[in-house]
Design a protein around this motif. Structure first.
Motif, PDB file in Angstrom:
ATOM      1  N   ASP A   1      14.716   5.332 -43.416  1.00 15.44           N
ATOM      2  CA  ASP A   1      15.313   5.155 -44.741  1.00 15.44           C
ATOM      3  C   ASP A   1      16.829   5.175 -44.581  1.00 15.44           C
ATOM      4  O   ASP A   1      17.422   6.210 -44.297  1.00 15.44           O
TER       5      ASP A   1
ATOM      6  N   LYS B   1      13.931   1.119 -44.676  1.00 17.86           N
ATOM      7  CA  LYS B   1      13.779   1.136 -46.120  1.00 17.86           C
ATOM      8  C   LYS B   1      15.195   1.132 -46.686  1.00 17.86           C
ATOM      9  O   LYS B   1      16.022   1.979 -46.354  1.00 17.86           O
TER      10      LYS B   1
ATOM     11  N   TYR C   1      11.543  -2.868 -48.112  1.00 17.18           N
ATOM     12  CA  TYR C   1      11.254  -2.630 -46.702  1.00 17.18           C
ATOM     13  C   TYR C   1      11.709  -3.854 -45.929  1.00 17.18           C
ATOM     14  O   TYR C   1      11.493  -4.989 -46.352  1.00 17.18           O
TER      15      TYR C   1
ATOM     16  N   GLU D   1       5.379  -3.499 -48.077  1.00 13.29           N
ATOM     17  CA  GLU D   1       5.416  -2.057 -47.831  1.00 13.29           C
ATOM     18  C   GLU D   1       4.467  -1.693 -46.696  1.00 13.29           C
ATOM     19  O   GLU D   1       3.297  -2.062 -46.707  1.00 13.29           O
TER      20      GLU D   1
ATOM     21  N   ASN E   1      14.489   0.246 -52.627  1.00 13.17           N
ATOM     22  CA  ASN E   1      13.024   0.188 -52.771  1.00 13.17           C
ATOM     23  C   ASN E   1      12.426  -0.982 -51.988  1.00 13.17           C
ATOM     24  O   ASN E   1      11.302  -1.381 -52.232  1.00 13.17           O
TER      25      ASN E   1
END
Length: 173
Positions: free
Chosen positions: A45, A23, A28, A38, A26
């Motif tokens: 992340d 991630k 992926y 998503e 915002n």
């Protein structure tokens, strides 16, 4: 998707399922750097590793992630892609890699750059000069991580991966 027609009556269809691993802001992204939809499972992340994770050129699914006029961020992301693909070569599926790797951090001085991979168990793998032969060096680092003689999979363990020389480990806690 690729379709191959073989004579006289054979048709072969090749499908590639792009699996989200990261991630970034915002978005992926899969293990090859392409923006994907998503996911419904855990990803790594890596937003905090970048100076501005939201400053990307393209946000459309299916396009390659590229940072807007920021070669340092592009270089860091390329190293993360190499690291995940090195772990995949150790027989991890792309879906399982986020359960092994928690995050990446980078530090840079005038003379050296380091990349730190933090595992889900809290172990830090510190790679000096990660742009040099990263895949081979990570294979060696994970052989230390999974060494049955010395258990370094506990939180507080640090594995040091120099550009040249022996890989060492220590316990900080």
């Amino acid at each position: 998707v690729a379709v191959v027609k073989s004579f006289p009556n054979k048709l072969t269809v090749h499908l590639v399922d792009r699996v989200a691993v990261y991630k970034v802001g915002n978005l992926y992204v899969d293990s090859f750097g392409y923006v994907v939809a998503e996911p419904d499972r855990q990803v790594i992340d890596v937003s905090s590793a970048f100076s501005n994770a939201y400053d990307v050129v393209s946000t459309m699914v299916g396009t390659k992630l590229q940072f807007n006029n920021n070669q340092k961020n592009d270089a860091k992301f390329d190293l993360m892609l190499q690291a995940v693909n090195a772990v995949w070569q150790l027989n991890y599926s792309y879906q399982d890699i986020p359960s092994l790797i928690k995050n990446f951090t980078f530090e840079e001085t005038e003379s050296e750059q380091t990349m730190t991979i933090v595992t889900s168990t809290g172990v830090k793998i510190v790679v000096y000069s990660p742009s040099v032969d990263l895949t081979t060096r990570l294979h060696l680092a994970f052989s230390v991580y999974y060494n049955e003689i010395n258990d370094v999979t506990k939180e507080g363990s640090v594995i040091y991966v120099p550009q040249k020389g022996n890989i060492t480990s220590s316990f900080d806690k």
